[in-house]
Design a protein around this motif. Sequence first.
Motif, short mmCIF file in Angstrom:
data_model
loop_
_atom_site.label_atom_id
_atom_site.label_comp_id
_atom_site.label_asym_id
_atom_site.label_seq_id
_atom_site.Cartn_x
_atom_site.Cartn_y
_atom_site.Cartn_z
N UNK A 65 -0.50 -0.31 -17.94
CA UNK A 65 -1.36 -0.42 -19.11
C UNK A 65 -0.95 -1.60 -19.99
N UNK A 66 0.34 -1.89 -20.03
CA UNK A 66 0.84 -2.95 -20.89
C UNK A 66 0.89 -4.29 -20.17
N UNK A 67 1.37 -4.28 -18.92
CA UNK A 67 1.73 -5.53 -18.27
C UNK A 67 0.75 -6.01 -17.20
N UNK A 68 -0.14 -5.17 -16.71
CA UNK A 68 -0.96 -5.57 -15.58
C UNK A 68 -2.02 -6.59 -15.99
N UNK B 70 -3.33 7.20 -3.29
CA UNK B 70 -2.98 5.90 -2.70
C UNK B 70 -2.77 4.88 -3.82
N UNK B 71 -1.89 3.94 -3.57
CA UNK B 71 -1.61 2.89 -4.55
C UNK B 71 -1.70 1.52 -3.89
N UNK C 160 0.03 0.36 -8.40
CA UNK C 160 -1.02 0.89 -9.27
C UNK C 160 -1.90 1.84 -8.47
N UNK C 161 -2.13 3.04 -9.01
CA UNK C 161 -2.92 4.02 -8.29
C UNK C 161 -4.35 3.54 -8.10
N UNK D 52 0.86 -1.18 0.00
CA UNK D 52 0.00 0.00 0.00
C UNK D 52 0.90 1.23 0.00
N UNK D 53 0.70 2.12 -0.95
CA UNK D 53 1.50 3.33 -1.05
C UNK D 53 0.64 4.56 -0.83
N UNK D 54 1.26 5.63 -0.37
CA UNK D 54 0.58 6.89 -0.15
C UNK D 54 1.53 8.03 -0.52
#
Length: 418
Positions: free
Chosen positions: A196-199, A146-147, A151-152, A128-130
């Motif tokens: 966008x490409x890899x997820x 937050x991510x 990923x946002x 979890x990012x902030x």
Amino acid sequence: MDDINLHYRFLNWRRRIRDVRAVRFQERYKRMLKNGDTLSYQGNSDEVGCYVAPRPLSKGNCYFEVTIMDTGVRGTIAVGLVPQFYKLDHQPGWLPQSVAYHADDGKLYDGNPVGQQFGPKCNRGDRIGCGIYCDTIEAGLTTVFFTKNGKEVGSLVFPVAAEGLFPAIGMHSLGEEVRLDLQAEWDMEEADSVMMVDSHEDDWGRLYDIRVTGTLLEYVGKGKSILDVGLAQARQPLSTCCHYFEVEIVDAGEKCYIALGLARRDYPKNRHPGWSQGSVAYHADDGKIFHGSGVGEPFGPRCIEGDIMGCGIMFPRDYISDGEDDIDEWDPLEVLPRQGVGRIQNVLYLNDDDEEEEEEGDELDQEHDGRKVMVFFTRNGKLMGRREVVVPPGGFYPTVGMLSSGEKVKVDLHPLSG
């Protein structure tokens, strides 16, 4: 005498100023144990534990991340931003001038003990990012985002207190543990282009003790007993348009307790596919097939690092999946066969004559209100065998199980174009 008293008063004043400055750059935490970058809850689950970083986010350091090492009893872990002297017996986001993303319910708490739906829940292994967008920080407002796993998830406009916004972590149940990275970096443009490409995170309906990075699944559980199974289950069941998937063993880990198969949608999260009813699976460590039982049968060779295991269903031509009209469309990718590995085809259609003879003498059985189909497994493009099974209500979902440290697999959920 007055000069001496004045001198001591001056020294005390300087000492108090020094102490205030020291407090400004001290970590503050309550009911938590800090060991290096690791924080663990030490309360009795009746009281909140909270950590506040020593410095606020700034233009030079505008983002931090928390990796969930253990969700404990309830997984009540919160990540967010608070004022400098935030009350340490409250979760971040509960009090005014604070905001936080809570892992247990995926809600955003914005200065209120009642949260609003915001993003997905987070489990062990998730990051979890902030962070803040620094281009608006000088205007008295900033955008807090937050991510999850890079990923946002979402953002909001938030007021900046005079002393700034301090990274904070809250916990509220036994066993919760996180790893903190106050120096984490996150590039919005780079992350967006990569995702966008890899997820492929949206391909998975259930992830338990397994972390997904693009097409890579990694086991992040404890791996100490059979109750520590990590499970990944696809969001969509196999169908006549997408009847086969593959897994490449990137890292066998300690024991190569990797299982590939199909399971019902509500399959238990701590059971290897094949162990419980409504599932069938080929296990890499012993080469056995497990069909609704904890006791397997010899089936094929063991699989090791570098091997590609496949699983599919040979659907009858007139087969209609349960609720097929209600399933979200896949938007499948056109994927070329792997180099050096033969293209897997629906074996049923290669032997039409034999199947027609079987249908003349024996109609498809009905059992537990489910139709029987033939499930097949492959290893490195070669057919290992088949097993007739009953399709559970709702269909069979591609399912991967792992159980030992270091196991990693790369998944292709739609290697065929249909």
